[in-house]
Motif scaffolding. Structure first.
Motif, short mmCIF file in Angstrom:
data_model
loop_
_atom_site.label_atom_id
_atom_site.label_comp_id
_atom_site.label_asym_id
_atom_site.label_seq_id
_atom_site.Cartn_x
_atom_site.Cartn_y
_atom_site.Cartn_z
N VAL A 30 1.02 -0.95 0.60
CA VAL A 30 0.10 -0.10 -0.45
C VAL A 30 0.91 1.38 -0.63
O VAL A 30 0.67 1.93 -1.11
N GLY A 31 1.85 1.29 0.52
CA GLY A 31 2.47 2.61 1.09
C GLY A 31 3.46 2.70 -0.35
O GLY A 31 3.57 3.58 -0.66
N LEU A 32 4.38 1.28 -0.43
CA LEU A 32 5.60 1.37 -1.45
C LEU A 32 4.46 2.79 -2.85
O LEU A 32 5.56 3.80 -3.33
N PHE A 33 3.15 2.17 -3.48
CA PHE A 33 2.68 2.19 -4.45
C PHE A 33 1.72 3.82 -4.07
O PHE A 33 1.50 4.57 -5.21
N LEU A 34 1.58 3.77 -3.25
CA LEU A 34 1.12 5.23 -3.04
C LEU A 34 2.12 6.44 -3.37
O LEU A 34 2.39 7.42 -3.39
N ASP A 35 3.78 6.26 -2.18
CA ASP A 35 4.78 7.24 -3.00
C ASP A 35 4.64 6.69 -4.21
O ASP A 35 5.67 7.89 -4.70
N ARG A 36 4.72 5.91 -4.89
CA ARG A 36 5.56 6.29 -6.72
C ARG A 36 4.14 6.55 -7.11
O ARG A 36 4.63 7.59 -8.60
N VAL A 37 3.10 6.54 -7.28
CA VAL A 37 2.09 7.52 -7.79
C VAL A 37 2.60 8.98 -7.31
O VAL A 37 2.13 9.71 -8.38
N GLY A 38 2.62 8.96 -6.53
CA GLY A 38 2.45 10.52 -5.98
C GLY A 38 3.57 10.83 -6.59
O GLY A 38 3.44 12.23 -7.04
N ASP A 39 4.49 10.84 -6.67
CA ASP A 39 6.06 10.93 -7.27
C ASP A 39 5.70 11.19 -8.21
O ASP A 39 6.51 12.57 -8.63
#
Length: 425
Positions: free
Chosen positions: A340-349
């Protein structure tokens, strides 16, 4: 009015075609890398081959760091291109070949012996360096082909597809390592990665690209690598929020610091076989679905800052929770939260970076931001290896949580680009 230097596909048919191909390309590519998941499979693989703690710590960061190293030096050349697709296809094919060669060597080269560890470590390094040459043109191609409001949904759809493939990859990893332990199992994992990466290359062929006008300042950007490096501070300072974004990225590596040693810690503590790391891949992929859907909604309606901020909050909680995990089910849940956290990070970044950078300098600025990230990735890997040598998972967790909290604090001071006037060209 369309900004000068920008290009959109010629019609709705091209737009739909490009968006679908963009999603399939990313889904197959990232689904393929799940067979050698850098947060779980690669660290345990390196440990089983006798790698030291600092090599283990490098496994989650070696691919993105290698990507970032090459991009800065090719960005000025990329900005002079009329079309990006030929560049992307040529270097993208070369980028995928190391996985084929390593997979064949692991399966067929009986005298590999002491070369196993170097082969496994050099594969993501070489692929990353070639990928860095590719990704600057790829990012510019995608940014021009996909409209602003569709981008977050595009990134998210890619990650959902990756998650679906990742769930299957986890089952395959468990089965392969049970029946083919050691070298041969790792060889099949490399070949599975190459097969999906090849599919991701093939689905780019139907994408349609129209030529766009060269940037007026393209000649000025074509300089030596040293001049490009010297121009980095002034280029970053030309957009007020970019230095803050560098700090956000520099401090936002908490996930990777812990992920390097999490599968080793979890399997050791629970006394489970090496093949059970496939379960971690499956649960992380399941978490990716949740993170990607949430990031798509937040990114579409609010831009890239919100999903990135949510990822920092999750990272802080995740880091503080890990030392309390004891059972195998606890670690499966931890990998789901990691997804969950990694892909919130990647999409947001990805979304925030694309919208902060002015279109006329986007390729070079994004390459510079990635180059700055190399220092962060290497520093976090070194720090993680040092703390792990002391045998203190709790200390590593506290360090990662503190860095994530500082990153979130700096991110809060960056204005959401969609609420501001369009950046100057």
């Amino acid at each position: 009015m369309q900004a000068k230097g920008q290009h959109q596909p010629r019609g709705h048919g091209d737009l739909r075609r490009n968006w679908i191909c963009h999603v399939l390309e990313g889904g197959f590519y990232m689904g393929g890398t799940a067979f050698l998941a850098p947060e779980s499979v690669l660290p345990k693989m390196v440990q089983s081959l006798g790698g030291s703690s600092w090599i283990i710590a490098l496994m989650p960061v070696v691919l993105p760091a290698a990507f970032a190293c090459a991009g800065l030096f090719v960005a000025p050349r990329v900005e002079r291109l009329d079309r990006f697709k030929p560049w992307v296809l040529t270097f993208g094919l070369l980028q995928r070949l190391p996985y084929l060669l390593t997979g064949l060597a692991l399966l067929l080269w009986d005298g590999a012996g002491r070369w196993l560890l170097p082969l496994v470590v050099l594969t993501p390094l070489l692929s990353g360096l070639l990928g860095g040459i590719t990704v600057v043109a790829w990012m510019e191609m995608v940014t021009r082909m996909i409209p602003e409001k569709w981008r977050a949904a595009g990134w998210s759809a890619r990650y959902v597809m990756q998650a679906v493939l990742g769930i299957g990859a986890g089952v395959a990893i468990h089965t392969l390592l049970e029946h083919f332990p050691g070298r041969h199992g790792y060889g099949w994992l490399h070949l599975a990665t190459f097969a999906l990466l090849t599919l991701s290359w093939l689905v780019q062929l139907p994408m349609r690209e129209s030529p766009h006008p060269r940037q007026e300042n393209a000649g000025a950007l074509t300089s030596t690598s040293w001049k490009t490096l010297r121009s980095l501070p002034s280029m970053l300072a030309s957009v007020p929020s970019l230095p803050k974004l560098v700090a956000v990225r520099f401090l936002g590596t908490g996930y990777l610091m812990l992920a390097a040693f999490l599968s080793i810690h979890a399997l050791g503590l629970t006394q489970r076989p090496e093949s059970d790391e496939g379960h971690f891949v499956t649960w992380q992929a399941a978490g990716t679905v949740v993170g990607s859907v949430l990031a798509a909604w937040a990114g579409y309606h609010h831009g890239g800052k919100l999903p990135l901020m949510l990822s920092r909050l999750i990272c802080v909680g995740w880091c503080l929770w890990l030392p309390l995990c004891r059972g195998f089910a606890d670690f499966n849940a931890a990998y789901a939260v990691l997804g969950v956290g990694l892909f919130l990070d990647r999409v947001g970044d990805l979304t925030l970076t694309a919208e902060l950078c002015p279109p006329s300098k986007r390729s070079t600025l994004q390459a510079m931001l990635s180059f700055c990230n190399v220092l962060s990735l290497l520093a976090s890997a070194g720090l993680a290896a040092l703390i792990w040598r002391w045998g203190a998972l709790s200390g590593l967790s506290l360090c990662a949580a503190a860095m994530a909290a500082l990153s979130g604090g700096i991110l809060a001071s960056i204005p959401e680009p969609r609420k501001l006037a369009p950046p100057p060209l």
